[in-house]
Design a protein around this motif. Structure first.
Motif, PDB file in Angstrom:
ATOM      1  N   LYS A   1     -10.723   5.816  -5.612  1.00 55.10           N
ATOM      2  CA  LYS A   1      -9.556   5.201  -6.384  1.00 55.10           C
ATOM      3  C   LYS A   1      -9.664   3.659  -5.920  1.00 55.10           C
ATOM      4  N   TYR A   2      -9.850   3.113  -4.889  1.00 56.14           N
ATOM      5  CA  TYR A   2      -9.492   1.708  -4.716  1.00 56.14           C
ATOM      6  C   TYR A   2     -10.707   1.002  -3.875  1.00 56.14           C
TER       7      TYR A   2
ATOM      8  N   THR B   1       0.731  -1.248   0.067  1.00 57.73           N
ATOM      9  CA  THR B   1      -0.014  -0.015   0.049  1.00 57.73           C
ATOM     10  C   THR B   1       0.838   1.376  -0.247  1.00 57.73           C
TER      11      THR B   1
ATOM     12  N   CYS C   1      -8.014   3.615   3.894  1.00 59.35           N
ATOM     13  CA  CYS C   1      -7.009   4.392   3.314  1.00 59.35           C
ATOM     14  C   CYS C   1      -6.286   5.353   4.557  1.00 59.35           C
TER      15      CYS C   1
ATOM     16  N   ASP D   1      -0.310   3.333  -2.904  1.00 64.18           N
ATOM     17  CA  ASP D   1      -1.503   3.293  -3.295  1.00 64.18           C
ATOM     18  C   ASP D   1      -2.279   3.958  -1.980  1.00 64.18           C
ATOM     19  N   GLU D   2      -2.940   3.293  -1.151  1.00 66.86           N
ATOM     20  CA  GLU D   2      -3.962   3.596  -0.161  1.00 66.86           C
ATOM     21  C   GLU D   2      -3.276   4.536   0.790  1.00 66.86           C
TER      22      GLU D   2
END
Length: 377
Positions: free
Chosen positions: A315-316, A290, A321, A293-294
């Motif tokens: 986004k995910y 992650t 997040c 990303d998150e």
């Protein structure tokens, strides 16, 4: 004329000019006009001599008063000096004894021949100098480690961007276009500029970098002075003393900056968490997979989203997040405080070692030569 001469004889030179060093040439050897007045009129000559005698007496009294005031000033200054000297708890402390204790108990010298209690100042200074060199090497290593983490983060983000671009090009049937156009040089230049203007320079990392530079200079001075100390080279010892005098206040200033009184690192980590230089730290503290990303959710969701939750959903398709980022930032903040505080304590110990080394070195050179060098510089 006889009367004027008798008046002159009533003022012998030893009574007129003993204390203040004033010359009586104006009385015994007057100028032509005064000589004519004295020899021409006895009454005038006695008046002139009486006035000159009064002036001399006044000058003597003024000089005596100035001398008394100067003596009183010196006495009061000595009293103040003695008062502040009594307040100093280390006034009777022998720095040679302190240095001897340090070099006999420091773990660095446990594998070496142990010094005796009657070791000379030169032997103590040699080991103190070696101990300072060891502390300098560790401090330089910490600075290089911190700099390498920033560079690794930038390089890692660059590689990830290149891989993503290559994957997109492969998907579109475009291969090797970037290399054919020669765009690699521009990327390298952008990376160098990114490192130079990195926000890393506006937090506690700057003090670590500057301490590393100062310790490089101190390490060179310490290594070069080893031979000077062995050979008891007076000129080289004075130069080494002045190098310590100049480096010590800089070391103290940078050491103070490593103690984060205003929680600068906590604010900096929150606002620059998604920066390229933080990629290495995100890889350490974020949940696996992650870090790019998150874990890089912007504060309040950034400009395009209402909050972190909206950003994460868009986004995910997740709502974790913000939790992942906050946990990683907390762990990174704690680790940074431990790192920088430990570095500050290490620098503080080095400051103490420099001071003891400087005191022992001055004892070897002798205080008259040290005082003369300070006065000339």
């Amino acid at each position: 004329n006889l009367e004027s001469q008798s008046v002159v004889k009533t003022f012998p030179s030893e009574e007129r000019d003993q204390d203040d060093g004033l010359s009586d040439s104006n009385i015994t050897h007057p100028d032509p006009e005064r000589r004519h007045a004295i020899h021409g009129d006895p009454l005038t000559s006695s008046k002139i001599l009486a006035i000159e005698s009064s002036a001399l007496s006044l000058e003597k009294e003024l000089a005596r008063e100035r001398s008394q005031r100067y003596s009183q000033y010196n006495a009061s200054s000595n009293d103040h000096h003695e008062f502040f000297t009594k307040l100093n708890p280390f006034r009777n402390l022998s720095w040679s004894v302190v240095g001897s204790y340090i070099v006999r108990t420091a773990p660095c010298f446990w594998c070496m021949r142990k010094l005796s209690m009657s070791a000379t100042d030169r032997e103590i200074l040699l080991r103190l100098n070696g101990l300072c060199s060891f502390f300098c090497v560790v401090q330089i290593g910490l600075g290089l480690f911190l700099f390498s983490t920033s560079v690794m983060g930038v390089v890692q983000e660059r590689d990830d961007a290149v891989k993503d671009a290559a994957f997109a090009d492969d998907a579109n049937g475009v291969k090797g276009k970037q290399s054919e156009l020669g765009g690699g040089g521009k990327e390298e230049e952008d990376i160098v500029n990114l490192i130079l203007i990195s926000p890393d320079l506006w937090n506690l990392k700057l003090f670590v970098y500057m301490l590393s530079i100062v310790n490089v200079v101190l390490l060179i001075a310490s290594v070069l002075s080893q031979r000077v100390i062995r050979e008891v080279n007076l000129v080289g010892s004075v130069r080494f003393m002045w190098s310590l005098f100049w480096l010590l206040p800089i070391q103290i200033f940078l050491m103070i900056g490593l103690f984060d009184y205003y929680r600068v690192m906590e604010v900096w980590i929150k606002h620059f968490w998604g920066d390229a230089s933080m990629a290495y730290l995100r890889g350490l503290f974020c949940e696996e997979g992650t870090e790019n990303d998150e874990c890089v959710v912007p504060i309040m969701g950034g400009e395009e989203y209402k909050n972190e939750k909206a950003w994460c959903l868009a986004k995910y398709n997740s709502t974790r997040c913000e939790y992942i980022r906050n946990e990683a930032q907390y762990e990174c903040t704690v680790a940074s405080y431990i790192f920088f505080t430990s570095n500050g304590v290490w620098a503080l110990i080095l400051v103490f070692l420099i001071w003891v080394t400087l005191s022992v070195l001055q004892a070897i050179i002798s205080m008259p030569i040290v005082q003369r060098s300070k006065e000339s510089n």
